[in-house]
Scaffold this active site. Structure first.
Site, PDB file in Angstrom:
ATOM      1  N   ASP A 155      -8.516  -4.634  -3.002  1.00  0.00           N
ATOM      2  CA  ASP A 155      -7.922  -4.975  -1.699  1.00  0.00           C
ATOM      3  C   ASP A 155      -8.186  -3.905  -0.639  1.00  0.00           C
ATOM      4  O   ASP A 155      -8.142  -2.713  -0.917  1.00  0.00           O
ATOM      5  CB  ASP A 155      -6.417  -5.179  -1.820  1.00  0.00           C
ATOM      6  CG  ASP A 155      -5.817  -5.560  -0.482  1.00  0.00           C
ATOM      7  OD1 ASP A 155      -6.264  -6.546   0.103  1.00  0.00           O
ATOM      8  OD2 ASP A 155      -4.925  -4.827   0.001  1.00  0.00           O
ATOM      9  N   ASP A 209       1.896  -6.920   2.315  1.00  0.00           N
ATOM     10  CA  ASP A 209       0.722  -6.126   2.742  1.00  0.00           C
ATOM     11  C   ASP A 209       1.179  -4.916   3.562  1.00  0.00           C
ATOM     12  O   ASP A 209       0.546  -4.534   4.551  1.00  0.00           O
ATOM     13  CB  ASP A 209      -0.265  -6.983   3.540  1.00  0.00           C
ATOM     14  CG  ASP A 209      -1.650  -6.329   3.607  1.00  0.00           C
ATOM     15  OD1 ASP A 209      -1.833  -5.245   3.032  1.00  0.00           O
ATOM     16  OD2 ASP A 209      -2.547  -6.910   4.253  1.00  0.00           O
ATOM     17  N   HIS A 220       0.868  -1.178   0.000  1.00  0.00           N
ATOM     18  CA  HIS A 220       0.000   0.000   0.000  1.00  0.00           C
ATOM     19  C   HIS A 220       0.904   1.227   0.000  1.00  0.00           C
ATOM     20  O   HIS A 220       1.573   1.497   0.993  1.00  0.00           O
ATOM     21  CB  HIS A 220      -0.911  -0.003   1.228  1.00  0.00           C
ATOM     22  CG  HIS A 220      -1.909  -1.131   1.195  1.00  0.00           C
ATOM     23  ND1 HIS A 220      -3.123  -1.027   0.559  1.00  0.00           N
ATOM     24  CD2 HIS A 220      -1.850  -2.397   1.678  1.00  0.00           C
ATOM     25  CE1 HIS A 220      -3.781  -2.178   0.665  1.00  0.00           C
ATOM     26  NE2 HIS A 220      -3.025  -3.030   1.335  1.00  0.00           N
TER      27      HIS A 220
END
Lengths: 314, 439
Positions: free
Chosen positions: B151, B304, B62
């Protein structure tokens, strides 16, 4: 190599955060001291000196009149000052982080902070950030440890000693899964040898618990020594699409008929405020075996004992 | 032409591990002829006693770009990736605003221009990540998007997911799923189980994940799209993967370093840095995830990496956002986790070799293969990482390159250090210090 971790236990003695962080000895000491305050109060004493020159502040992110007043009363009886941090009109309402708020309270020179929050763990977080003692006045569905100490005082008063709890069976009836009271009180009672059982529908008593669980109050009502009735919040009940109030009341209400089946020496407890007509009927709400009024009264002595332990130098 | 010699290391290659020197140039890498010394213009990295292999590739980062809360910048992301040994990361589309149309894809890609690392910008599957209408996958593909994911949220509608998988097959792009039934997970903060009960914290059961994994695999039985299952964390999911493999249903999958290393007991500290989605699971599940990675049932380790500015994590566990940062610590966390399983009968050095090979397979090779299938071009032939598995590390907050500090690894003793990184033939990290363009 690095071994597996286990963070389930750690103790910080400057704070009062959870029954799970205390020992049986700690609890016994707190109860003994509370009983001394109770006796002196009965004798007419109203001015104790332990918290003179101390000022305690409450930081409540969740409404509570009773618990806050109980802490206030305990502080003032001990000679301390009590202040509120009003969430609604403060910067918290504008999105200030909990840490920033807590740090301000320490900077203002308070001696201790009493924290209540709708999320589990907040008093633990605040305790890590501050040097001053932090007292948990209820964190989400986790713990309400001062309630548990007060309840122990009530039971010690009733039975003459906490030793009497050994071998007793205690039923917690209602929304056990969401009850910080049930979590703290059952933990405290287990330290004195009492066995807890949980009674409630699957929505309220999750399968993950290792405690023996019953789905009908009738199955156990005649064998328990203490029936600990938990407050059912009607709004919360309505939110559960799978549960209805009438059916709940039929299966789990402690009513006159069920109370009559209880053991002769058995007692009924309730943390208040009661929802008469849901978890108890009107007869039970006025029953002589109901310890609820004593629980409120002893809550003050318990909190005096806790505050004096953290701040009174005793 | 810049050229870097990595000398004296144990190199991971096609035939496994072997001691060799490596010359990395702008276009590729080769083993120098015996007796030949590096030219005076070449950079030289001393890798004696260390392991050398293809730079890591992260399928799940991210970037928070574009974003409004200052959780990360392109430069801080790049530094964190480099310190973690990564040459390339796939940036998720759950940005603010989300990357759901061509104009914002183009703008976002420009933000990463000139960085030493490669950022593969993902796009969302549905407009506004609302789960209702598909983005224009054709146009986005024409502008280079190969990785589509909502996501942060599941694609709740089976009908939308089915359509997305059809496009993924026809356009040859990936559709990556955050498998989690939103109704079952509603209000959840941590893993549902014994610990959540003790803490009174609302749980998210493993079934919230596995029922969506089952749905997606079944959808893909006939469609045969490029389905990628993200951050798997449930025993049921693993059983379903076995079943899908046996049935010939195509998919790829990933697991995060934190799901391999730590479990839900961490939440007993009420530290929001352990609040992550999917949640840290029980020890049993963690052990099963390790086995699945070792056996190749799960293809890749993906971080992640989810930065959150400090004030956002200084909230209660109920209010704090999900996510933790992971790029910089991914190697140490994964290596430490996988070494915990090594049987004591093996020689220490053999077991290190085994785990290092697994690391390169799951953090470098498989992520590249998954991406190369859709990009149709070779990734980073000129980028290598140098690892020291024996070094004990304990991260301090001040060591963190990300703008955000929401790491669960601060003060945690782990083993394994990314020592050096060569990207495009140039040294960007040497002796754990950022160099040249990497700094």
């Amino acid at each position: 190599m690095v071994s597996d971790d286990n963070n389930l236990q750690s103790t910080t003695s400057k704070d009062f955060l959870a029954i799970s962080k205390l020992t049986k000895r700690d609890l016994q000491d707190l109860v003994d001291k509370a009983l001394v305050y109770q006796a002196r109060f009965k004798d007419g004493e109203r001015s104790f000196k332990e918290l003179e020159s101390h000022s305690v502040v409450s930081l409540f992110y969740e409404n509570s009149t009773r618990t806050r007043m109980s802490f206030e009363r305990a502080t003032k009886l001990l000679g301390g000052e009590f202040a509120y941090f009003d969430i609604a009109s403060s910067s918290v309402a504008k999105g200030e982080s909990i840490r920033d708020t807590a740090v301000v309270l320490e900077a203002l020179g308070f001696s201790a902070v009493v924290v209540r929050h709708f999320s589990e763990g907040v008093p633990h977080q605040v305790a890590k950030w501050l040097e001053i003692p932090v007292l948990n006045a209820g964190d989400g569905c986790h713990e309400h440890p001062s309630q548990a100490v007060g309840d122990l005082v009530t039971l010690a008063e009733r039975y003459g000693s906490l030793d009497a709890l050994y071998g007793m069976k205690v039923a917690f009836v209602g929304d056990v899964g969401h009850s910080r009271v049930a979590r703290s009180v059952s933990l405290a009672l287990s330290m004195f040898g009492a066995t807890s059982i949980f009674v409630g529908p699957p929505e309220m008593v999750p399968a993950a618990t290792k405690v023996e669980t019953f789905r009908e109050l009738d199955e156990v009502v005649d064998e328990v020594d203490i029936a600990y009735m938990l407050r059912v919040q009607k709004e919360r009940l309505m939110e559960r699409e799978t549960l209805d109030v009438v059916s709940y009341t039929k299966r789990f209400q402690l009513n006159d008929a069920r109370a009559a089946r209880m053991k002769k020496e058995a007692v009924i407890m309730h943390p208040g405020p009661m929802n008469v007509g849901v978890e108890v009927d009107s007869t039970v709400s006025k029953a002589i075996d109901l310890l609820a009024p004593a629980q409120v009264r002893n809550g003050v002595f318990a909190r005096m004992s806790i505050l004096s332990k953290l701040l009174g130098g005793a | 032409m810049s050229e870097t010699w990595i000398r004296g290391g144990t190199v991971f290659g096609v035939g496994g591990l072997k001691k060799a020197d490596l010359v990395v140039t702008e276009v590729g890498a080769h083993t120098p002829n015996e007796g030949v010394n590096p030219p005076a213009t070449a950079a030289v990295i001393d890798a004696r006693g260390l392991y050398v292999g293809p730079a890591f590739v992260d399928l799940h980062t991210h970037s928070r770009i574009p974003g409004k809360d200052g959780s990360e910048s392109p430069e801080s992301l790049s530094r964190a990736a480099i310190k973690g040994g990564y040459g390339s990361v796939v940036a998720m589309a759950n940005t603010d605003p989300p990357v759901d149309h061509v104009a914002i894809l183009e703008q976002t890609k420009k933000r990463f221009d000139g960085l030493p690392i490669q950022v593969i910008q993902g796009a969302s599957v549905t407009i506004g990540r609302q789960g209702e209408r598909l983005v224009d996958m054709v146009a986005l593909k024409e502008h280079g998007a190969v990785f589509f994911s909502d996501d942060g949220d599941v694609i709740a509608s089976a009908r939308v997911m089915r359509r997305a998988l059809e496009y993924s097959r026809d356009l040859n792009v990936l559709v990556a799923e955050h498998a989690q039934d939103s109704e079952l997970a509603l209000g959840g903060v941590m893993n549902e189980g014994e610990i959540s009960y003790l803490l009174g914290v609302q749980g998210i059961g493993e079934d919230a994940e596995s029922i969506v994994v089952a749905r997606d695999l079944e959808l893909n039985r006939k469609i045969r799209g490029n389905l990628h299952l993200m951050h798997l964390s449930a025993l049921g999911s693993l059983d379903l993967l076995k079943y899908a493999k046996a049935s010939g249903i195509p998919f790829s999958s990933e697991v995060t370093p934190h799901h391999l290393l730590i479990s839900d007991s961490e939440l007993a500290t009420f530290d929001p840095n352990y609040k992550v989605n999917p949640p840290l699971r029980s020890k049993d599940t963690r052990m099963a995830l390790r086995s699945a990675l070792r056996e190749g049932l799960i293809d890749a380790v993906a971080t992640d990496h989810a930065p959150h500015a400090k004030h956002l994590k200084e909230r209660s566990i109920k209010e704090a956002p999900f996510g933790l940062i992971g790029l910089q610590s991914a190697f140490a966390a994964t290596f430490t986790a996988m070494m915990q399983d090594v049987s004591f009968g093996e020689e220490e050095e053999d077991s290190i070799d085994t785990v290092i090979s697994l690391i390169f397979r799951t953090m470098s090779i498989r992520p590249r293969e998954i991406l190369q299938k859709v990009t149709q071009s070779e990734m980073l032939p000129n980028s290598y990482v140098v690892l020291d598995p024996t070094l004990e590390v304990s991260q301090r907050e001040s060591d963190i390159a990300s703008l955000s500090k929401n790491s669960p690894y601060i003060d945690r003793k782990m083993h394994g250090q990314v020592v050096s990184l060569v990207l495009g033939g140039k040294v960007v990290l040497e002796n754990c210090e950022l160099q040249g363009e990497g700094a």
